[in-house]
Write an enzyme that holds these catalytic residues in place. Structure first.
Site, PDB file in Angstrom:
ATOM      1  N   GLU A 198       0.852  -1.186   0.000  1.00  0.00           N
ATOM      2  CA  GLU A 198       0.000   0.000   0.000  1.00  0.00           C
ATOM      3  C   GLU A 198       0.892   1.242   0.000  1.00  0.00           C
ATOM      4  OE1 GLU A 198      -3.737   1.947   2.554  1.00  0.00           O
ATOM      5  OE2 GLU A 198      -2.566   0.281   3.400  1.00  0.00           O
ATOM      6  N   GLU A 234      -9.526  10.240   5.001  1.00  0.00           N
ATOM      7  CA  GLU A 234      -9.806   9.308   6.085  1.00  0.00           C
ATOM      8  C   GLU A 234     -10.180  10.103   7.335  1.00  0.00           C
ATOM      9  OE1 GLU A 234      -7.139   5.326   5.361  1.00  0.00           O
ATOM     10  OE2 GLU A 234      -6.103   7.046   6.239  1.00  0.00           O
TER      11      GLU A 234
END
Length: 258
Positions: free
Chosen positions: A152, A238
């Site tokens: 990631e 987020e």
């Protein structure tokens, strides 16, 4: 009576002629709302981009909700926003509402010449805990589920309210003309590389080639660039806690060049 009806008819015809309604959603005179996404994993796609409300961590909240609005899409870019309020679990991510670039499966990172992108965004208000970040998954299996990967890559454009990425800081580096602090750590079975602005600034306008980050990781962090395939190429926010808050992207585009 007949003359009044005739006058009214003439007036309505004149107004219709003088102010015609746009016939295309791409007409610059009118920006039509394309979609509103409020279900946990509500999804929309158009013109080579996909959007997900993606409230994957809502279970850690004591209360809250989130909705994502797609304002406009075109081949050259998109505009969208997400509005949220989350309380409880202050160190837990509640969602990752995002816009992602669509592409054909099976693209090896080593075969991609460039991954150019630009964005202009804002957050209001700013008294909250959240980040603004690109999120890119890669995997050896080109058909890997899009919910994760082997690796990631996160590129944080803002760290708001004292939140931190996964892992520990390992170095500071200059990539794509910006100075970054690199954090490395595990997210489940994935290895996560997170690049944060080393001066703590918020990059409200950002323009870069994401392939340069992968090239640097291959040369300096052992990233297996010849064996990894692109799984998702996304940008979003987020939230941890705060709100009501609104993240607004006035323009975002991404391109994968072979």
């Amino acid at each position: 009576m007949l003359s009044k009806l005739t006058t009214l008819t003439t007036l309505l015809a004149a107004l219709s002629t003088a102010s015609p309604l746009p016939t295309s959603p791409t007409t610059p005179l009118l920006r039509r709302q394309a979609a509103t996404l409020c279900d946990q994993y509500a999804y929309y796609a158009a013109n080579g981009y996909e959007f997900n409300n993606n409230n994957w961590g809502k279970g850690s909240a004591s209360s809250g909700s989130q909705c994502t609005t797609v304002q406009s899409t075109s081949q050259s870019g998109v505009s969208w926003s997400t509005s949220w309020t989350w309380q409880g679990g202050q160190d837990n991510v509640k969602s990752y509402a995002n816009a992602g670039k669509q592409f054909s499966k099976g693209l090896k990172i080593s075969n991609i010449r460039s991954m150019t992108t630009s964005i202009t965004w804002d957050y209001q208000p700013r008294d909250l805990r959240a980040n603004v970040a690109y999120d890119v998954f890669t995997a050896a299996d080109p058909n890997h589920a899009t919910s994760s990967g082997d690796y990631e890559l996160m590129i944080w454009l803002a760290r708001i309210g004292g939140v931190y990425p996964i892992g520990n800081k390992v170095t500071t580096v200059n990539i794509a003309g910006y100075n970054w602090d690199l954090y490395v750590g595990p997210n489940g079975s994935m290895k996560v590389f997170s690049f944060l602005p080393s001066d703590g600034s918020w990059k409200f306008s950002f323009n870069a080639d994401v392939k340069q980050f992968f090239t640097w990781l291959a040369q300096n962090q052992g990233y297996p660039i010849n064996d990894q395939h692109l799984i998702v190429f996304q940008q979003g926010t987020e939230p941890f806690t705060g709100g009501p808050a609104k993240y607004t992207v006035s323009n975002y585009n991404a391109n994968i060049n072979l």
